[in-house]
Design an enzyme around this catalytic site. Sequence first.
Site, PDB file in Angstrom:
ATOM      1  CG  ASP A 135      -2.281   0.806   1.711  1.00 39.95           C
ATOM      2  OD1 ASP A 135      -1.426   2.126   0.481  1.00 39.95           O
ATOM      3  OD2 ASP A 135      -2.997   0.937   1.772  1.00 39.95           O
ATOM      4  CG  HIS A 136       1.349   3.833  -2.796  1.00 43.08           C
ATOM      5  ND1 HIS A 136      -0.004   3.380  -4.198  1.00 43.08           N
ATOM      6  CD2 HIS A 136       0.593   5.410  -4.112  1.00 43.08           C
ATOM      7  CE1 HIS A 136      -0.374   4.256  -4.534  1.00 43.08           C
ATOM      8  NE2 HIS A 136      -0.144   5.054  -4.120  1.00 43.08           N
ATOM      9  CG  HIS A 173      -4.552   4.130  -1.165  1.00 47.73           C
ATOM     10  ND1 HIS A 173      -4.210   3.376  -0.934  1.00 47.73           N
ATOM     11  CD2 HIS A 173      -5.278   4.466  -2.643  1.00 47.73           C
ATOM     12  CE1 HIS A 173      -3.331   3.005  -2.375  1.00 47.73           C
ATOM     13  NE2 HIS A 173      -4.156   3.375  -2.897  1.00 47.73           N
TER      14      HIS A 173
HETATM   15  P1  NDP Z   1      -1.081  -2.651 -17.138  1.00 52.11           P
HETATM   16  O1  NDP Z   1      -2.416  -2.332 -17.487  1.00 52.11           O
HETATM   17  O2  NDP Z   1       0.302  -1.806 -17.361  1.00 52.11           O
HETATM   18  O3  NDP Z   1      -0.158  -3.974 -17.607  1.00 52.11           O
HETATM   19  C1  NDP Z   1       0.760  -4.835 -17.205  1.00 52.11           C
HETATM   20  C2  NDP Z   1       1.713  -5.721 -18.297  1.00 52.11           C
HETATM   21  O4  NDP Z   1       0.883  -6.834 -18.248  1.00 52.11           O
HETATM   22  C3  NDP Z   1       1.333  -5.709 -19.651  1.00 52.11           C
HETATM   23  O5  NDP Z   1       2.383  -3.820 -19.944  1.00 52.11           O
HETATM   24  C4  NDP Z   1       1.568  -6.012 -20.333  1.00 52.11           C
HETATM   25  O6  NDP Z   1       2.571  -7.075 -20.684  1.00 52.11           O
HETATM   26  C5  NDP Z   1       0.266  -7.485 -19.350  1.00 52.11           C
HETATM   27  N1  NDP Z   1       0.110  -7.803 -19.686  1.00 52.11           N
HETATM   28  C6  NDP Z   1      -1.684  -6.286 -19.277  1.00 52.11           C
HETATM   29  N2  NDP Z   1      -3.028  -7.301 -19.431  1.00 52.11           N
HETATM   30  C7  NDP Z   1      -2.794  -8.396 -20.345  1.00 52.11           C
HETATM   31  C8  NDP Z   1      -3.443  -9.567 -19.904  1.00 52.11           C
HETATM   32  N3  NDP Z   1      -5.160  -9.575 -20.178  1.00 52.11           N
HETATM   33  N4  NDP Z   1      -2.698 -10.779 -19.918  1.00 52.11           N
HETATM   34  C9  NDP Z   1      -1.588 -10.984 -20.295  1.00 52.11           C
HETATM   35  N5  NDP Z   1      -0.441 -10.096 -19.691  1.00 52.11           N
HETATM   36  C10 NDP Z   1      -1.294  -8.825 -19.637  1.00 52.11           C
HETATM   37  O7  NDP Z   1      -1.004  -2.271 -15.825  1.00 52.11           O
HETATM   38  P2  NDP Z   1      -0.016  -1.719 -14.618  1.00 52.11           P
HETATM   39  O8  NDP Z   1       1.513  -1.513 -14.738  1.00 52.11           O
HETATM   40  O9  NDP Z   1      -1.185  -0.151 -14.229  1.00 52.11           O
HETATM   41  O10 NDP Z   1      -0.949  -2.061 -13.386  1.00 52.11           O
HETATM   42  C11 NDP Z   1       0.415  -3.682 -12.872  1.00 52.11           C
HETATM   43  C12 NDP Z   1      -0.400  -3.684 -11.915  1.00 52.11           C
HETATM   44  O11 NDP Z   1      -0.266  -2.758 -10.531  1.00 52.11           O
HETATM   45  C13 NDP Z   1      -2.048  -3.695 -11.630  1.00 52.11           C
HETATM   46  O12 NDP Z   1      -2.659  -4.771 -10.679  1.00 52.11           O
HETATM   47  C14 NDP Z   1      -2.410  -2.186 -10.779  1.00 52.11           C
HETATM   48  O13 NDP Z   1      -3.924  -2.442 -10.356  1.00 52.11           O
HETATM   49  C15 NDP Z   1      -0.846  -2.140 -10.294  1.00 52.11           C
HETATM   50  N6  NDP Z   1      -1.499  -0.429  -9.393  1.00 52.11           N
HETATM   51  C16 NDP Z   1      -0.511  -0.091 -10.537  1.00 52.11           C
HETATM   52  C17 NDP Z   1      -0.974   1.171 -10.719  1.00 52.11           C
HETATM   53  C18 NDP Z   1      -0.262   2.560 -11.491  1.00 52.11           C
HETATM   54  O14 NDP Z   1      -0.291   3.525 -11.848  1.00 52.11           O
HETATM   55  N7  NDP Z   1      -0.444   1.329 -13.440  1.00 52.11           N
HETATM   56  C19 NDP Z   1      -1.573   1.573  -8.852  1.00 52.11           C
HETATM   57  C20 NDP Z   1      -0.829   0.869  -8.244  1.00 52.11           C
HETATM   58  C21 NDP Z   1      -1.849  -0.583  -7.959  1.00 52.11           C
HETATM   59  P3  NDP Z   1       2.657  -7.640 -21.793  1.00 52.11           P
HETATM   60  O15 NDP Z   1       2.274  -7.715 -23.101  1.00 52.11           O
HETATM   61  O16 NDP Z   1       4.335  -7.232 -22.453  1.00 52.11           O
HETATM   62  O17 NDP Z   1       2.881  -9.104 -20.970  1.00 52.11           O
END
Ligand code: NDP
Length: 519
Positions: A210-211, A273
């Site tokens: 939890d940042h 949060h």
């Molecule tokens: P993304 O939607 O950007 O997904 C991250 C990576 O996961 C993608 O680049 C892709 O990589 C892979 N991916 C996405 N969708 C799928 C799919 N349907 N099936 C398989 N692979 C998939 O997520 P975020 O980086 O925004 O967030 C990651 C986690 O962190 C989440 O759980 C989010 O709730 C949490 N989070 C995010 C925050 C933010 O600011 N972004 C803040 C707080 C929490 P590839 O295709 O190369 O495999």
Amino acid sequence: MEKGMGTDTIVSTAAREADGLNAQCAITEPLAPCTIVIFGATGDLTARKLIPALFNLYHQHGLPERFVIVGCGRTRLTDREFRSKLETALPASDSSGPDGWQNFAKRLFYQTIDYDDRLSYVQLADTLKSLDKKNHSGENLIFYLALPPSLYQPVTRRIGQAGLSEENSDGHGWVRLVVEKPFGRDLETAIELDRAIHAYFKEHQIFRIDHYLAKETVQNMLMFRFANSIFEPVWNRRYIEYVSINALETLGVEHRAGYYEQAGVLRDMFQNHMMQLLALIAMEPPARFKAEQVRDERIKIFRSLRPFSTENMADHLVLGQYGSGRIDGKNIQAYREETGVDPGSLTPTFARMKVFLDNWRWQGVPFYLTSGKRLAKKITEISIQFKDVPHSMFRKILGETISANRITLGIYPDEKITLTFQTKQPGARVCLRPVTMNFDYHRNESGPVLEAYEKVLLDCILGDHMLFWRQDGVERCWWFLTPILAACENCEDRGRKLHFYQSGSWGPEEAADIGPGGL
Ligand code: NDP
């Protein structure tokens, strides 16, 4: 001091101390070599938060001497492409020099992976071994799930089946798993996720982030409350009228509509949060400043949450959704017009909730929790509103209203503590004036300031669980919120209970009906 500038240090070393550098608040334990494996390394979180945080730690000597970072994803990338993609996303940085990006980037590697394919993890295990051989990054591993939550279970299962979750018994070779919120979408799914993770990881290996908890001023709440003797005696139902906790955003759903449509503000902000801020402001002092004791006290607050019945829901909860409007001179479209949002969406983007804690300290004191998107200002703060003076000898002279004292703990944008109280207005007549004493958290401070993700990553390397969720806390918060979510989402008049508000306003007017909220 500007971040990353000057001579400040995160980890204290004899050499730096001998140099007379500011090491007073630096960490003294050595950082064990480690390999950080990020799943979902092509995503938003990795580019915007994790890599900038790791780079800043590196720049400020806050990473182990020996470490490597391995990004994993389905996208096909070479190490070079991965490095340059991340550099592009990095805020302007000093690229050369021993602590610069060029040297940091040499520790970045990429492995294409199919998340639910056994062979991918056999290959990953081989990669990790060969990187360790070359870089002596040690057998210590951190797996970071920067992935859509639907992939948490298959990925942890595959890590476990590949034998990568096992720790050596001699204390070397620890393995840690970092899990991002959301931890399930209700009590049942949270328990199911936890079971799946625990099939391969033990509780001490799991770091649920939890940042918010890692923000400097959030941590400062414990110092403020428990390192001073003047606040605790009045920190209770005898002196406090209400507490308001506000986390307001000007941003909308951005590019995360898919996730947000399913989550809404209660899952996105309240389950995590807001509950943690509530716990820090209301918890009892632990006997020792140790991770488990602090977490025990936080969880006692979650156990004290008084459930509210679905019949009197309207007295406790107001939900809203942003319509169009203007923020900072820009036209803003309504939530329902955002890309990826259902045009008839009933997802709430705003909530104000009145909660009570059933314990001796807080009986009868309302806590107003407010969070929303597309509001007038980005503000995160907690206000403690004290009661009126029991008897005012000034009543006849000054009228009935003498505003009561208030302490505000500012987390964003101003990291501050203010205390408002009454004094005499200078002059011949007897007049009161409210004044505010203001403590600016960063004034006269030259130590390195850790951003929230820097702090959580550093704590994970150190194995310190203090700022992370424990599963019993996660479940207790879901226990409180799940019936509320069910009542909101399954009721026939769901649409009527959702109040629309203009973007750039302070939320729906109906929010004032359940309490002041302190805005
Ligand atoms: P993304 O939607 O950007 O997904 C991250 C990576 O996961 C993608 O680049 C892709 O990589 C892979 N991916 C996405 N969708 C799928 C799919 N349907 N099936 C398989 N692979 C998939 O997520 P975020 O980086 O925004 O967030 C990651 C986690 O962190 C989440 O759980 C989010 O709730 C949490 N989070 C995010 C925050 C933010 O600011 N972004 C803040 C707080 C929490 P590839 O295709 O190369 O495999």
